[in-house]
Design a protein around this motif. Sequence first.
Motif, mmCIF file in Angstrom:
data_model
loop_
_atom_site.group_PDB
_atom_site.id
_atom_site.type_symbol
_atom_site.label_atom_id
_atom_site.label_comp_id
_atom_site.label_asym_id
_atom_site.label_seq_id
_atom_site.Cartn_x
_atom_site.Cartn_y
_atom_site.Cartn_z
ATOM 1 N N UNK A 192 0.830 -1.211 0.000
ATOM 2 C CA UNK A 192 0.000 0.000 0.000
ATOM 3 C C UNK A 192 0.862 1.257 0.000
ATOM 4 N N UNK A 193 2.031 1.180 0.631
ATOM 5 C CA UNK A 193 2.942 2.314 0.662
ATOM 6 C C UNK A 193 3.598 2.540 -0.687
ATOM 7 N N UNK A 194 3.922 1.442 -1.357
ATOM 8 C CA UNK A 194 4.597 1.512 -2.662
ATOM 9 C C UNK A 194 3.819 0.621 -3.632
ATOM 10 N N UNK A 195 2.754 1.171 -4.200
ATOM 11 C CA UNK A 195 1.842 0.390 -5.041
ATOM 12 C C UNK A 195 2.548 -0.050 -6.326
ATOM 13 N N UNK A 196 2.491 -1.353 -6.656
ATOM 14 C CA UNK A 196 3.129 -1.843 -7.891
ATOM 15 C C UNK A 196 2.533 -1.177 -9.125
ATOM 16 N N UNK A 197 3.316 -1.125 -10.185
ATOM 17 C CA UNK A 197 2.854 -0.470 -11.411
ATOM 18 C C UNK A 197 1.862 -1.338 -12.170
ATOM 19 N N UNK A 198 1.974 -2.666 -12.049
ATOM 20 C CA UNK A 198 1.052 -3.571 -12.726
ATOM 21 C C UNK A 198 1.069 -4.915 -12.007
ATOM 22 N N UNK A 199 0.289 -5.878 -12.521
ATOM 23 C CA UNK A 199 0.174 -7.159 -11.842
ATOM 24 C C UNK A 199 1.500 -7.920 -11.831
ATOM 25 N N UNK A 200 2.244 -7.850 -12.911
ATOM 26 C CA UNK A 200 3.525 -8.559 -12.943
ATOM 27 C C UNK A 200 4.467 -8.017 -11.874
ATOM 28 N N UNK A 201 4.481 -6.718 -11.714
ATOM 29 C CA UNK A 201 5.296 -6.097 -10.671
ATOM 30 C C UNK A 201 4.829 -6.563 -9.298
ATOM 31 N N UNK A 202 3.498 -6.636 -9.094
ATOM 32 C CA UNK A 202 2.940 -7.114 -7.830
ATOM 33 C C UNK A 202 3.377 -8.550 -7.549
ATOM 34 N N UNK A 203 3.244 -9.412 -8.544
ATOM 35 C CA UNK A 203 3.568 -10.825 -8.372
ATOM 36 C C UNK A 203 5.028 -11.041 -7.980
ATOM 37 N N UNK A 204 5.919 -10.241 -8.567
ATOM 38 C CA UNK A 204 7.352 -10.453 -8.346
ATOM 39 C C UNK A 204 7.868 -9.775 -7.078
ATOM 40 N N UNK A 205 6.999 -9.043 -6.375
ATOM 41 C CA UNK A 205 7.441 -8.408 -5.134
ATOM 42 C C UNK A 205 7.763 -9.471 -4.077
ATOM 43 N N UNK A 206 8.787 -9.236 -3.308
ATOM 44 C CA UNK A 206 9.196 -10.154 -2.246
ATOM 45 C C UNK A 206 8.089 -10.266 -1.201
ATOM 46 N N UNK A 207 7.771 -11.474 -0.810
ATOM 47 C CA UNK A 207 6.763 -11.708 0.233
ATOM 48 C C UNK A 207 5.364 -11.943 -0.298
ATOM 49 N N UNK A 208 5.130 -11.643 -1.567
ATOM 50 C CA UNK A 208 3.792 -11.850 -2.145
ATOM 51 C C UNK A 208 3.625 -13.325 -2.494
ATOM 52 N N UNK A 209 2.706 -13.974 -1.806
ATOM 53 C CA UNK A 209 2.462 -15.396 -2.024
ATOM 54 C C UNK A 209 0.998 -15.670 -2.332
ATOM 55 N N UNK A 210 0.636 -16.935 -2.216
ATOM 56 C CA UNK A 210 -0.722 -17.379 -2.548
ATOM 57 C C UNK A 210 -1.763 -16.636 -1.715
ATOM 58 N N UNK A 211 -1.559 -16.559 -0.397
ATOM 59 C CA UNK A 211 -2.552 -15.952 0.484
ATOM 60 C C UNK A 211 -2.744 -14.468 0.183
ATOM 61 N N UNK A 212 -1.659 -13.751 -0.091
ATOM 62 C CA UNK A 212 -1.759 -12.312 -0.382
ATOM 63 C C UNK A 212 -2.560 -12.075 -1.644
ATOM 64 N N UNK A 213 -2.266 -12.828 -2.709
ATOM 65 C CA UNK A 213 -3.011 -12.636 -3.957
ATOM 66 C C UNK A 213 -4.473 -13.010 -3.797
ATOM 67 N N UNK A 214 -4.738 -14.090 -3.063
ATOM 68 C CA UNK A 214 -6.146 -14.494 -2.895
ATOM 69 C C UNK A 214 -6.912 -13.450 -2.098
ATOM 70 N N UNK A 215 -6.272 -12.866 -1.087
ATOM 71 C CA UNK A 215 -6.945 -11.822 -0.320
ATOM 72 C C UNK A 215 -7.233 -10.612 -1.209
ATOM 73 N N UNK A 216 -6.302 -10.250 -2.086
ATOM 74 C CA UNK A 216 -6.542 -9.122 -2.994
ATOM 75 C C UNK A 216 -7.670 -9.435 -3.970
ATOM 76 N N UNK A 217 -7.806 -10.704 -4.365
ATOM 77 C CA UNK A 217 -8.918 -11.105 -5.233
ATOM 78 C C UNK A 217 -10.249 -10.965 -4.485
ATOM 79 N N UNK A 218 -10.252 -11.332 -3.194
ATOM 80 C CA UNK A 218 -11.456 -11.172 -2.376
ATOM 81 C C UNK A 218 -11.817 -9.695 -2.254
ATOM 82 N N UNK A 219 -10.801 -8.848 -2.041
ATOM 83 C CA UNK A 219 -11.044 -7.406 -1.939
ATOM 84 C C UNK A 219 -11.591 -6.848 -3.252
#
Length: 288
Positions: A192-219
Amino acid sequence: KDALTPMDGVVVVGGVYSEKFRVPDEIDGLATYMGMPEAQVEMLKEVSRATAKVDGVAVQDGYELWLHVMAFSVECAWSVVQIGHKSVLRRLYLWSSRRAAERDLVDEPHTLILSDSRARYCLDFTHSMNWELRRSSVEVLREGLGRLRRVAASYRPREQRSLLEYVPDLQAEENPLTTPVRVNWRVLEGLCRDVPVDFRDLLMRRGVGVATLRFLAICANRLYDVTPTLEDRAVVEARAAPVGDDSEQLCYDLLEAIRYSKLNEMRRTELETRVEGFIDWYFGPRQN
């Protein structure tokens, strides 16, 4: 890996998934020995990491990766083979540089996904129909951590049991958009502090795993009414018939292909001997 060497212009790196951290070093050593430019070497390492992250995190089909193998040539053509498992089931993920050149690495990039069965629910962020989900998964981060916390508080608590758990002998698959997920708020705070530029950038961020992506899908579903397709893209493998005459003939066809290949003589002789030994061991000496 034993059969192909830099002398052949094609090499293989990787192996069981627990050894994935050795792949960058393997690529460094072999590609440098083959005289490949540094830019190509770095690209191959990025491809290896991206393919593992896509199949392990973005394609949420319930399979856990246990094999990651990459083959590449001196011309920088590459292929990746990954295998996942779920209990006794197996799933094969195939990638190629030709396919990747035509599509984005997060938009149905696979040459093929082959599986023993299809999942009822598959939250596949790379599905071509889920382009809006990819966009919204980044956009919801701009809503701020406070609003995301309110979404997390609005669905069934993790401690609350589902009635499906009490149905005897039922292997139930739950909808990933309604099933509770454990949220790593430290990772989300950083995003949230440093929003990725696109989904690929989000996916490759350190610490982003299955649970984080699924929670963002729920949101994205709760805040923007984005309903992704949960279709499993895997092709179900037809079980092969018992080994018979056709399989034996295929082995002899492979042997002929090796004999007439353009490999150097030493390598060709070595492979020919190994295949002949396998045929004799598995099928027995061929009758004239």
